[in-house]
Design a protein around this motif. Sequence first.
Motif, PDB file in Angstrom:
ATOM      1  N   ASP A 113     -38.495  59.054  42.057  1.00  0.00           N
ATOM      2  CA  ASP A 113     -39.008  60.418  42.106  1.00  0.00           C
ATOM      3  C   ASP A 113     -40.274  60.499  41.256  1.00  0.00           C
ATOM      4  N   ARG A 290     -42.295  66.485  47.938  1.00  0.00           N
ATOM      5  CA  ARG A 290     -40.830  66.400  47.872  1.00  0.00           C
ATOM      6  C   ARG A 290     -40.380  65.069  47.277  1.00  0.00           C
ATOM      7  N   HIS A 291     -40.275  64.051  48.138  1.00  0.00           N
ATOM      8  CA  HIS A 291     -39.793  62.750  47.674  1.00  0.00           C
ATOM      9  C   HIS A 291     -40.253  61.675  48.649  1.00  0.00           C
ATOM     10  N   HIS A 294     -38.447  60.435  51.935  1.00  0.00           N
ATOM     11  CA  HIS A 294     -38.626  61.082  53.244  1.00  0.00           C
ATOM     12  C   HIS A 294     -39.553  60.251  54.126  1.00  0.00           C
ATOM     13  N   GLU A 313     -41.059  68.056  59.222  1.00  0.00           N
ATOM     14  CA  GLU A 313     -40.877  68.369  57.796  1.00  0.00           C
ATOM     15  C   GLU A 313     -42.062  67.841  56.982  1.00  0.00           C
ATOM     16  N   TYR A 317     -44.958  69.549  54.430  1.00  0.00           N
ATOM     17  CA  TYR A 317     -45.319  69.079  53.090  1.00  0.00           C
ATOM     18  C   TYR A 317     -46.838  68.920  52.980  1.00  0.00           C
TER      19      TYR A 317
END
Length: 562
Positions: A113, A290-291, A294, A313, A317
């Motif tokens: 992360d 986000r991360h 993905h 998605e 982002y």
Amino acid sequence: MRWNILPLPNLGQTRQLAESLNVDTLIAQLLLQRGITDFDQAKNFFRPSLSELHDPFLMTDMDIAVARIESAIENNESILIFGDYDVDGTTAVSLLSTYLKSYHQNVDTYIPDRYGEGYGVSFQGIDYADDNGCSLIIALDCGIKSISHVDYATEKGIDFIICDHHRPGDILPKAVAVLDPKREDCSYPYDELCGCGVGFKLIQALGSRRGQTIDDLVGYLDLVATAIAADIVPMTGENRILARYGLEVINSNPRPGIAALMKSLKKSKFDISDVVFTVAPRINAAGRIRHGQHAVNLLCETNVDIVSQYASEIEQYNIERKGLDKRITQEALSQITDNSETDRFTTVVYQEDWHKGVIGIVASRLIETYYRPTLVFTKSDTKLAASARSVRGFDVYNALEACSEHLEQFGGHMYAAGLTLKEENFNSFKSQFEEVVSQTMPDELREAEITIDAEVNLSELSPKTMRILKQFEPFGPENMTPVFMAKGLQDTGFAKVIGETREHLRLQIRQDRSEAFGAVGFGLAPKIGLVEHKKTFDAVFCLDENEWNGKVDLQLRIKDIR
């Protein structure tokens, strides 16, 4: 901007090469500027072959890495594939994990992360491997300086293989194998591979033990080409070969994830710039907003319906990333002017609530306004974290190394780096960074420069010229798109400002009695006064094509006007 015209190669050599290749002297000149001096070198340049790729076992520790992975497979060990959260890292993880899963199911992936763990190998990632019974971690696009992390893993009985392309420190981690062509004791013939490129050399080596040839691995090159394009590594040697064939995969049979990201482009054929400006920002947006996992999920998925959902998605982002990028750039520019820091050698700005995921992009944006080495800081837990970007010709990594007494961590390349420091050290670091840059950066690097390959007359440019220039592709560092200059130009009276934000310039250009060329200058709307009312001007440009209603015409992509 300063216009820098490259010196003309030897005229006799230029004519000789032009004759042997049956091309114009302009093309021969461009080839000589790229170090191509004879027919055989030109043949390899225009027709790069996968057979020219080097033996992966020439890389130090490759035999050890392959033996350890084969042992893990034979003993049915669980393997964790660990990679950075950017394009290079996520494509590398996707590449190696999908390859290994084709004959070994106990393979898991892990992307740290960005905010909770930060860049590179993390203790949390090692704990994840331990909790899930993984006895081997393969780190991609990171790990070359992760000495304490590898020691921590060893204490837990977990082996490490590192596949990196960043500069090593004085001491290498005590991993089972360290694959990095930049190791001083590595004699691999090409040391400019990206992280995903090193990962590809690993599967090439693994494949050779299974009787696979390079032709069996071509399907993975869409990932490698994407990483090469995004990581801004030199477009020479193996990188150029891998990118060239990777683009062929992207245009013919890309994995569903990449196909979904390219869907918005209504083009019959994609080039490297499409990857840079369409695919790469969206993959990066996953890790920024986000991360990064993905992005790996998207690139590894084969179900088209699920891929469509993932791509949708990630598109959201990317939209969010664009908004943050615009707002923070404006705040940073205001900070520079408010603090009267417009006349410095460096830009160092800080605001604790700036989004860590976009500060690197913001640093690049600031250089467009204030052309100098730039650091953008934000608060990250109890410390400050920054992304550094540099100007052409200046090594920002070396400058950071000279200030390392104030830093907690730093790493990166000549033109891009990341760092962390304690908040109480910010002002002292900022002062020393300014001092180091002011003392080491030559005056000529303080001004943006356009490198011009050749001065031409517009009459020299034809569809045949364009067809040959296309064979120079893929373009990138050390093989940039050819840039030309022409003098004594006039607009035919159609000059106008275009675009939703009225930033761009549309022209119809003629030189003497030559045929008129359509031209577009992105971001050059403020220069319309130099060209309207048929004023005479000089221009720097690239030769381009404009496709409209099925018709393709040559056009000039203007870079600067004077």
